[in-house]
Design an enzyme around this catalytic site. Sequence first.
Site, PDB file in Angstrom:
ATOM      1  N   ASP B  95      45.166  48.651  43.102  1.00 20.85           N
ATOM      2  CA  ASP B  95      45.213  49.093  41.716  1.00 20.85           C
ATOM      3  C   ASP B  95      43.781  49.248  41.202  1.00 20.85           C
ATOM      4  O   ASP B  95      43.224  48.350  40.576  1.00 20.85           O
ATOM      5  CB  ASP B  95      46.005  48.107  40.863  1.00 20.85           C
ATOM      6  CG  ASP B  95      46.338  48.690  39.499  1.00 20.85           C
ATOM      7  OD1 ASP B  95      45.862  49.799  39.188  1.00 20.85           O
ATOM      8  OD2 ASP B  95      47.066  48.027  38.738  1.00 20.85           O
ATOM      9  N   CYS B  98      42.271  48.159  37.694  1.00 16.39           N
ATOM     10  CA  CYS B  98      43.181  47.316  36.940  1.00 16.39           C
ATOM     11  C   CYS B  98      42.245  46.551  36.008  1.00 16.39           C
ATOM     12  O   CYS B  98      41.142  46.168  36.401  1.00 16.39           O
ATOM     13  CB  CYS B  98      43.895  46.368  37.889  1.00 16.39           C
ATOM     14  SG  CYS B  98      45.123  45.375  37.050  1.00 16.39           S
ATOM     15  N   LEU B 205      51.711  43.775  27.945  1.00 17.48           N
ATOM     16  CA  LEU B 205      51.102  43.970  26.638  1.00 17.48           C
ATOM     17  C   LEU B 205      51.502  42.739  25.838  1.00 17.48           C
ATOM     18  O   LEU B 205      52.676  42.393  25.794  1.00 17.48           O
ATOM     19  CB  LEU B 205      51.633  45.251  26.000  1.00 17.48           C
ATOM     20  CG  LEU B 205      50.990  45.637  24.658  1.00 17.48           C
ATOM     21  CD1 LEU B 205      51.005  47.152  24.504  1.00 17.48           C
ATOM     22  CD2 LEU B 205      51.677  45.007  23.465  1.00 17.48           C
ATOM     23  N   MET B 380      52.187  34.131  30.665  1.00 16.36           N
ATOM     24  CA  MET B 380      52.760  34.491  29.365  1.00 16.36           C
ATOM     25  C   MET B 380      53.164  33.289  28.513  1.00 16.36           C
ATOM     26  O   MET B 380      53.546  33.460  27.363  1.00 16.36           O
ATOM     27  CB  MET B 380      53.933  35.445  29.551  1.00 16.36           C
ATOM     28  CG  MET B 380      55.042  34.891  30.394  1.00 16.36           C
ATOM     29  SD  MET B 380      56.211  36.224  30.724  1.00 16.36           S
ATOM     30  CE  MET B 380      57.243  35.443  31.937  1.00 16.36           C
ATOM     31  N   SER B 384      45.189  32.879  26.808  1.00 18.03           N
ATOM     32  CA  SER B 384      44.192  33.781  27.371  1.00 18.03           C
ATOM     33  C   SER B 384      42.865  33.416  26.719  1.00 18.03           C
ATOM     34  O   SER B 384      42.840  32.718  25.710  1.00 18.03           O
ATOM     35  CB  SER B 384      44.547  35.236  27.071  1.00 18.03           C
ATOM     36  OG  SER B 384      45.769  35.584  27.697  1.00 18.03           O
ATOM     37  N   HIS B 403      38.921  36.442  36.723  1.00 15.99           N
ATOM     38  CA  HIS B 403      39.668  37.528  36.064  1.00 15.99           C
ATOM     39  C   HIS B 403      41.015  37.112  35.506  1.00 15.99           C
ATOM     40  O   HIS B 403      41.665  37.881  34.827  1.00 15.99           O
ATOM     41  CB  HIS B 403      39.856  38.703  37.017  1.00 15.99           C
ATOM     42  CG  HIS B 403      41.100  38.631  37.868  1.00 15.99           C
ATOM     43  ND1 HIS B 403      41.384  37.574  38.691  1.00 15.99           N
ATOM     44  CD2 HIS B 403      42.134  39.501  38.012  1.00 15.99           C
ATOM     45  CE1 HIS B 403      42.533  37.802  39.312  1.00 15.99           C
ATOM     46  NE2 HIS B 403      43.006  38.961  38.921  1.00 15.99           N
ATOM     47  N   GLY B 404      41.475  35.893  35.807  1.00 16.75           N
ATOM     48  CA  GLY B 404      42.798  35.517  35.302  1.00 16.75           C
ATOM     49  C   GLY B 404      43.164  34.128  35.762  1.00 16.75           C
ATOM     50  O   GLY B 404      42.289  33.352  36.177  1.00 16.75           O
ATOM     51  N   GLY B 406      45.369  33.367  38.283  1.00 16.02           N
ATOM     52  CA  GLY B 406      45.528  33.267  39.734  1.00 16.02           C
ATOM     53  C   GLY B 406      46.897  32.705  40.067  1.00 16.02           C
ATOM     54  O   GLY B 406      47.301  31.665  39.576  1.00 16.02           O
TER      55      GLY B 406
END
Lengths: 137, 480
Positions: B95, B98, B205, B380, B384, B403-404, B406
């Site tokens: 991706d 991304c 989103l 979710m 963040s 980046h996140g 994981g």
Amino acid sequence: MQFETIDISGDAGIRARGSTVPEAFANAGIGMYSLITDISWVNESTSIVFEANGDSLEGLLVSYLNELVFRFDTHGFIGRKIEIGDISGLSMSVTVYGEEFDPGRHEQRLLIKAATYHNIKVKQIDGMWEVEVVFDI
Amino acid sequence: MFEKLRRIDENRLEVPRDYKPGMKTRGIIYVDSALERALELGSVEQVANVASLPGIVGASMAMPDVHTGYGFPIGGVAAFDLQEGVISPGGVGYDINCGVRLLRSNLVRERLLPRMKDLVDVLFREIPAGVGSKGKLRLGKADEEKVLLKGARWAVERGFGEMADLERIESGGCLEGADPSLVSNKAYERGGAQQGTLGSGNHFLEIQYVDTIYDEEAARALNLFKDQITVMIHTGSRGFGHQVCTDFLEVMSRAAAKYGIELPDRELACAPFKSAEAQDYLAAMKAAANYAWANRQCLMHWTREAFMSVLSMGPHELGMTLIYDVAHNIAKVEEHTVNGRKTKLIMHRKGSTRAFPPGHPELPDAYRKLGQPVLIPGDMGRASFVLLGTEKAMQETFGSTCHGAGRMMSRHHAIRQAKGRAIWRELADKGIIVKSTGRETLAEEMPEAYKDVSDVVNVVHNAGISTKVARLRPMGVIKG
């Protein structure tokens, strides 16, 4: 069906078997379709035919599955039955029976975006062919 | 093989050069002792494999959200010399571009709470998502070529957003040097109906609110305040980017054989940076990166429209503007200082984010003094983060960070764990409204499937490669 899912972190894989390479490959394709939706709701009202090529059996498997991914991603074509002719010179003819995916009628499972070479296997065990392939989702 | 790893300090582990034959440099994994326990052997192997590629400069690195990917680990950072080094599609990922963008607003949480259900419903209707979903745009080849050349600017020129948005996007939302003629017809076909779509899997989103501010001054400069509503969009180049990656893996695989590069794993397929194959990939990858920036720009525009219509507000009153947009799957030529000398390198960031320090010439005027905003989405159910890039990142990680969260649990395992549970209801009980097209998506993506993003972010903060500004909590999530 001669396939099962492989548990892999973040993504999804399929292990499929067949008495010949084309049969094992066809089962891997059906396994992949089953990750996308419940194929028992798919009608065999149309078909697609294409020729797949590779530089090895693994390459052939990846290129054939990526063609199925491409047909789904562009035309929404989802298959239920796959017939693969004999492999000659690392190319093979593929016929898939199915229809256009309809989110109203077909369950939305996984969006498969590519077949990968990650831990890919095409091998013969006790006279049966077994393949393993992991998908990027 | 874990016993071969050596702890450098509280936040870093070394994969020594003798971990595996063929390594040209060491590996460094940013994890503290708690996250070290979640480390997979497969990702350590991949850090070592990347260290064996020709022309690697500095260490083969992985961020604390590392997990096993294809070829390169996800969470990987690797720099290669332009003369001796390679470029690899596996170091970018399927991706391409991304990434994440974050929108601010003038709204506070209290104001939005009574309208959340309506808002989530409208967003779910207006933002195309999920398996087999079709976008609102249909692009012919000529239109698509414009997207590939212009990136987010194409969307703005079509009326999706404002010119001012562009300067708050990494690289201005467009990489120069994209070549649409190097993109296959298959990629064009896949991209035609997918511009302006969210996709599936871990893409989302999310409507959020600012619940903690760690750095008041930086938050003010970013126009963030406590209880403020923000929106985070996480998606990429969709089927278009995947097709570019798939096509070039074949090209690179042949190229690696042609140039005599031995590959421990076919997904590491690469070619010398100077070769025609590598330059073609780079130009096609840039086209896909631009496709992704246009995509996030379209989705942002429809998000603004949804907010305005549900809340009956004008754009000025809503004040929904872009804070920043980062790519976390990309390769770029950047200038870095190596052994005291300024050198151009081909940076690969796969599941890692650029984190440039204050004063860096690539930052827009608005953030030149502050440093680059870094956006880290979590799962979710939890949180963040907004962070800033630092000088230390420039020195240690070629200006890169995590980046996140994981992933920690396989999809299958997550689905098993979720059996008999209603994930949406568990989240609703926590005040988070979730809508998803796929029945299994919520199970696969449930919070426990991920590491706690706070643990990940604490490592990069404590290591000094980015600093915390604010924490955002989810209120509403749209997924594919």
